[in-house]
Design a protein around this motif. Structure first.
Motif, PDB file in Angstrom:
ATOM      1  N   ILE A   1       0.852  -1.187   0.000  1.00  0.00           N
ATOM      2  CA  ILE A   1       0.000   0.000   0.000  1.00  0.00           C
ATOM      3  C   ILE A   1       0.890   1.239   0.000  1.00  0.00           C
ATOM      4  O   ILE A   1       1.666   1.442   0.947  1.00  0.00           O
ATOM      5  CB  ILE A   1      -0.927   0.024   1.239  1.00  0.00           C
ATOM      6  CG1 ILE A   1      -1.623  -1.325   1.434  1.00  0.00           C
ATOM      7  CG2 ILE A   1      -1.941   1.151   1.105  1.00  0.00           C
ATOM      8  CD1 ILE A   1      -2.477  -1.764   0.286  1.00  0.00           C
ATOM      9  N   PRO A   2       0.841   2.075  -1.048  1.00  0.00           N
ATOM     10  CA  PRO A   2       1.649   3.305  -1.055  1.00  0.00           C
ATOM     11  C   PRO A   2       1.336   4.175   0.155  1.00  0.00           C
ATOM     12  O   PRO A   2       0.189   4.219   0.631  1.00  0.00           O
ATOM     13  CB  PRO A   2       1.221   4.000  -2.362  1.00  0.00           C
ATOM     14  CG  PRO A   2       0.690   2.887  -3.222  1.00  0.00           C
ATOM     15  CD  PRO A   2       0.049   1.912  -2.281  1.00  0.00           C
TER      16      PRO A   2
ATOM     17  N   LEU B   1     -11.435   2.667   3.849  1.00  0.00           N
ATOM     18  CA  LEU B   1     -12.268   1.861   2.953  1.00  0.00           C
ATOM     19  C   LEU B   1     -12.383   0.427   3.464  1.00  0.00           C
ATOM     20  O   LEU B   1     -13.483  -0.139   3.498  1.00  0.00           O
ATOM     21  CB  LEU B   1     -11.677   1.869   1.544  1.00  0.00           C
ATOM     22  CG  LEU B   1     -12.436   1.031   0.513  1.00  0.00           C
ATOM     23  CD1 LEU B   1     -13.846   1.583   0.308  1.00  0.00           C
ATOM     24  CD2 LEU B   1     -11.687   0.979  -0.815  1.00  0.00           C
ATOM     25  N   THR B   2     -11.257  -0.174   3.847  1.00  0.00           N
ATOM     26  CA  THR B   2     -11.311  -1.564   4.307  1.00  0.00           C
ATOM     27  C   THR B   2     -12.076  -1.682   5.621  1.00  0.00           C
ATOM     28  O   THR B   2     -12.809  -2.656   5.823  1.00  0.00           O
ATOM     29  CB  THR B   2      -9.892  -2.130   4.485  1.00  0.00           C
ATOM     30  OG1 THR B   2      -9.117  -1.259   5.321  1.00  0.00           O
ATOM     31  CG2 THR B   2      -9.193  -2.275   3.153  1.00  0.00           C
ATOM     32  N   ALA B   3     -11.918  -0.695   6.503  1.00  0.00           N
ATOM     33  CA  ALA B   3     -12.669  -0.741   7.768  1.00  0.00           C
ATOM     34  C   ALA B   3     -14.167  -0.645   7.513  1.00  0.00           C
ATOM     35  O   ALA B   3     -14.961  -1.352   8.145  1.00  0.00           O
ATOM     36  CB  ALA B   3     -12.208   0.386   8.687  1.00  0.00           C
ATOM     37  N   ASP B   4     -14.557   0.231   6.582  1.00  0.00           N
ATOM     38  CA  ASP B   4     -15.977   0.366   6.259  1.00  0.00           C
ATOM     39  C   ASP B   4     -16.519  -0.922   5.639  1.00  0.00           C
ATOM     40  O   ASP B   4     -17.612  -1.386   5.985  1.00  0.00           O
ATOM     41  CB  ASP B   4     -16.170   1.540   5.297  1.00  0.00           C
ATOM     42  CG  ASP B   4     -17.618   1.709   4.871  1.00  0.00           C
ATOM     43  OD1 ASP B   4     -18.490   1.824   5.743  1.00  0.00           O
ATOM     44  OD2 ASP B   4     -17.878   1.709   3.657  1.00  0.00           O
TER      45      ASP B   4
ATOM     46  N   ALA C   1     -11.730  -8.303   3.635  1.00  0.00           N
ATOM     47  CA  ALA C   1     -11.282  -6.939   3.338  1.00  0.00           C
ATOM     48  C   ALA C   1      -9.968  -6.627   4.044  1.00  0.00           C
ATOM     49  O   ALA C   1      -9.155  -5.845   3.546  1.00  0.00           O
ATOM     50  CB  ALA C   1     -12.352  -5.926   3.742  1.00  0.00           C
ATOM     51  N   VAL C   2      -9.754  -7.213   5.222  1.00  0.00           N
ATOM     52  CA  VAL C   2      -8.500  -7.032   5.954  1.00  0.00           C
ATOM     53  C   VAL C   2      -7.821  -8.386   6.014  1.00  0.00           C
ATOM     54  O   VAL C   2      -8.236  -9.272   6.759  1.00  0.00           O
ATOM     55  CB  VAL C   2      -8.739  -6.472   7.367  1.00  0.00           C
ATOM     56  CG1 VAL C   2      -7.409  -6.241   8.085  1.00  0.00           C
ATOM     57  CG2 VAL C   2      -9.524  -5.165   7.291  1.00  0.00           C
ATOM     58  N   ARG C   3      -6.787  -8.558   5.209  1.00  0.00           N
ATOM     59  CA  ARG C   3      -6.173  -9.858   5.004  1.00  0.00           C
ATOM     60  C   ARG C   3      -5.689 -10.493   6.300  1.00  0.00           C
ATOM     61  O   ARG C   3      -5.912 -11.675   6.553  1.00  0.00           O
ATOM     62  CB  ARG C   3      -4.998  -9.701   4.034  1.00  0.00           C
ATOM     63  CG  ARG C   3      -4.332 -10.998   3.636  1.00  0.00           C
ATOM     64  CD  ARG C   3      -3.156 -10.720   2.723  1.00  0.00           C
ATOM     65  NE  ARG C   3      -2.118  -9.931   3.373  1.00  0.00           N
ATOM     66  CZ  ARG C   3      -1.900  -8.649   3.157  1.00  0.00           C
ATOM     67  NH1 ARG C   3      -2.660  -7.988   2.306  1.00  0.00           N
ATOM     68  NH2 ARG C   3      -0.932  -7.991   3.778  1.00  0.00           N
ATOM     69  N   SER C   4      -5.021  -9.726   7.159  1.00  0.00           N
ATOM     70  CA  SER C   4      -4.470 -10.285   8.391  1.00  0.00           C
ATOM     71  C   SER C   4      -5.574 -10.828   9.292  1.00  0.00           C
ATOM     72  O   SER C   4      -5.399 -11.848   9.960  1.00  0.00           O
ATOM     73  CB  SER C   4      -3.662  -9.213   9.132  1.00  0.00           C
ATOM     74  OG  SER C   4      -4.453  -8.060   9.361  1.00  0.00           O
ATOM     75  N   VAL C   5      -6.722 -10.146   9.314  1.00  0.00           N
ATOM     76  CA  VAL C   5      -7.846 -10.608  10.129  1.00  0.00           C
ATOM     77  C   VAL C   5      -8.379 -11.923   9.586  1.00  0.00           C
ATOM     78  O   VAL C   5      -8.537 -12.913  10.314  1.00  0.00           O
ATOM     79  CB  VAL C   5      -8.965  -9.544  10.180  1.00  0.00           C
ATOM     80  CG1 VAL C   5     -10.164 -10.068  10.955  1.00  0.00           C
ATOM     81  CG2 VAL C   5      -8.453  -8.259  10.808  1.00  0.00           C
ATOM     82  N   GLY C   6      -8.671 -11.948   8.293  1.00  0.00           N
ATOM     83  CA  GLY C   6      -9.236 -13.146   7.693  1.00  0.00           C
ATOM     84  C   GLY C   6      -8.310 -14.347   7.791  1.00  0.00           C
ATOM     85  O   GLY C   6      -8.746 -15.467   8.093  1.00  0.00           O
TER      86      GLY C   6
ATOM     87  N   LEU D   1      -9.613  -3.763  -3.832  1.00  0.00           N
ATOM     88  CA  LEU D   1      -9.865  -2.607  -2.976  1.00  0.00           C
ATOM     89  C   LEU D   1      -8.788  -1.547  -3.175  1.00  0.00           C
ATOM     90  O   LEU D   1      -9.082  -0.347  -3.224  1.00  0.00           O
ATOM     91  CB  LEU D   1      -9.916  -3.033  -1.512  1.00  0.00           C
ATOM     92  CG  LEU D   1     -11.141  -3.837  -1.070  1.00  0.00           C
ATOM     93  CD1 LEU D   1     -11.032  -4.216   0.405  1.00  0.00           C
ATOM     94  CD2 LEU D   1     -12.436  -3.062  -1.304  1.00  0.00           C
ATOM     95  N   LEU D   2      -7.527  -1.982  -3.316  1.00  0.00           N
ATOM     96  CA  LEU D   2      -6.443  -1.017  -3.550  1.00  0.00           C
ATOM     97  C   LEU D   2      -6.635  -0.314  -4.887  1.00  0.00           C
ATOM     98  O   LEU D   2      -6.433   0.904  -4.991  1.00  0.00           O
ATOM     99  CB  LEU D   2      -5.096  -1.731  -3.507  1.00  0.00           C
ATOM    100  CG  LEU D   2      -3.873  -0.856  -3.799  1.00  0.00           C
ATOM    101  CD1 LEU D   2      -3.795   0.304  -2.816  1.00  0.00           C
ATOM    102  CD2 LEU D   2      -2.594  -1.692  -3.746  1.00  0.00           C
ATOM    103  N   SER D   3      -7.054  -1.051  -5.912  1.00  0.00           N
ATOM    104  CA  SER D   3      -7.315  -0.427  -7.215  1.00  0.00           C
ATOM    105  C   SER D   3      -8.418   0.615  -7.111  1.00  0.00           C
ATOM    106  O   SER D   3      -8.343   1.686  -7.725  1.00  0.00           O
ATOM    107  CB  SER D   3      -7.704  -1.502  -8.245  1.00  0.00           C
ATOM    108  OG  SER D   3      -6.646  -2.413  -8.451  1.00  0.00           O
TER     109      SER D   3
END
Length: 387
Positions: free
Chosen positions: A15-16, A26-29, A147-152, A200-202
């Protein structure tokens, strides 16, 4: 090398730095919306878990664990009840992610205990149903949290890892088949998480580019009026004393009439380049429209002497049409506390600008001193002549 790229891909996209806050929001939402459905689904499925409890599991497993999951789900729904939007602080968005993560890990651990205990105590003919049910729940959970890779990823590991390990160790053929199926499904889920995060990053990158374009003047590349107002509102939110310089090219219509609009546009770009050299730190350089430009910043950052310096730079610059040009500048300053203060500040600078025009052009006028020019402005006018 291929293997390294594969495992690096599982870590997800980089992520830049300039997109991290927006990406977090965005990912939190996204995760909040999915997690709400997930926890509601947990609550609705609890009666089924109680009804289908293994006869030999005991009351703690049959009733205690479902009640604990109920408590965790209600707690999660309370913690994530507030919506997340552009006005949400990034730290608050991270807190939502952490809350969902913690509660899902606890729920996953509790679910694994329920599954393994039920499997171990159930009759042989039905025992495989419990890891199968748990696997379906784990895949749904992973989907909702992707949406949050580490969580999933961690929730999948805590949920499906122990179950697959126990099944692989029994020596029974169908137990091993189910365990391998669980591991394959988990692998596909991990790949889908990475792909989803890439999408999501795109989306964040596209939104960021769109926002940048919406705040840039297409001809000069400077900030436009909208971006300048947003900058002003940030100063106002901090109750800052600001200084505004409004710069207007003298007799610009004559340039358009004599040399054409293409040359006129090139002159505007040349002036924009000069203003951009002063846009350091918090100084915002913008094109307000036509031949009118502005510099805005806190009074400690935007030195009044910059206005006189800019007059000399404009007069000395090589212009596309081969002739020198001049500009007039109106300056105003005030302590601002709300976005509505812009109208008054701009009005003061605009009136100062027109005094400079009426008094012969090629000079600076300050709204706080309507009769006397800034020190040195007469000398600047003498160097380049009035417009």
């Amino acid at each position: 090398m291929t293997g390294r790229r594969f495992f690096a891909g599982l870590l997800g996209p980089d992520i830049p730095a300039h997109l991290r806050d927006e990406f977090t929001l965005l990912t939190a939402d996204h995760m909040r919306g999915q997690a709400r459905l997930l926890f509601i689904g947990f609550i609705l499925s609890l009666p089924i878990c109680i009804y289908g409890a293994s006869p030999g599991a005991g009351p703690v497993i049959a009733y205690g664990i479902p009640l604990l999951v109920l408590a965790l789900s209600v707690t999660a729904l309370v913690r994530i009840r507030r919506p997340i939007d552009e006005a949400t602080d990034v730290s608050e968005a991270r807190a939502v992610i952490d809350s969902v993560w913690q509660i899902c890990l606890l729920t996953a651990a509790v679910g694994s205990i329920w599954c393994i205990t039920s499997w171990a105590s159930a009759p042989v003919g039905i025992r495989l149903y419990y890891p199968a049910i748990m696997s379906l729940g784990a895949l749904i959970t992973g989907y909702c949290l992707m949406a949050v890779r580490s969580v999933g990823m961690t929730v999948l590991l805590v949920t499906m890892g122990p179950v697959a390990t126990v099944l692989l160790g029994t020596g029974e053929l169908m137990d091993r088949v189910l365990a391998l199926t669980i591991l394959i499904a988990a692998g596909f889920q991990l790949v889908m998480m990475v792909r989803h995060q890439g999408l999501l990053l795109s989306l964040v990158e596209a939104r960021h580019r769109s926002g940048e374009l919406a705040r840039r003047d297409p001809l000069t590349g400077l900030a436009n009026r909208r971006a300048l107002l947003e900058c002003f509102e940030r100063f106002a939110a901090r109750s800052t004393a600001v200084r505004l310089m409004v710069v207007d090219i003298d007799r610009f219509k004559t340039i358009n009439d004599r040399f054409g609009h293409d040359v006129g546009d090139a002159v505007l770009q040349a002036i924009a380049h000069l203003l951009r050299t002063h846009a350091r730190g918090e100084i915002c350089a913008a094109r307000l429209g036509g031949e009118e430009f502005a510099l805005l910043a806190g009074t400690e950052t935007l030195d009044p002497a910059i206005a006189l310096q800019l007059l000399g730079e404009i007069a000395a610059a090589d212009m596309p049409h081969g002739e020198a040009i001049t500009a007039s500048i109106g300056v105003a300053e005030a302590r601002v506390t709300a976005g509505e203060d812009w109208t008054a500040l701009y009005g003061q600078a605009d009136r100062a600008l027109y005094r400079a025009k009426n008094e012969g052009r090629n000079r600076v006028r300050d709204s706080h001193d309507p009769t006397v020019p800034r020190h040195g402005s007469h000398a600047a006018a003498a160097r380049v002549g009035t417009g």
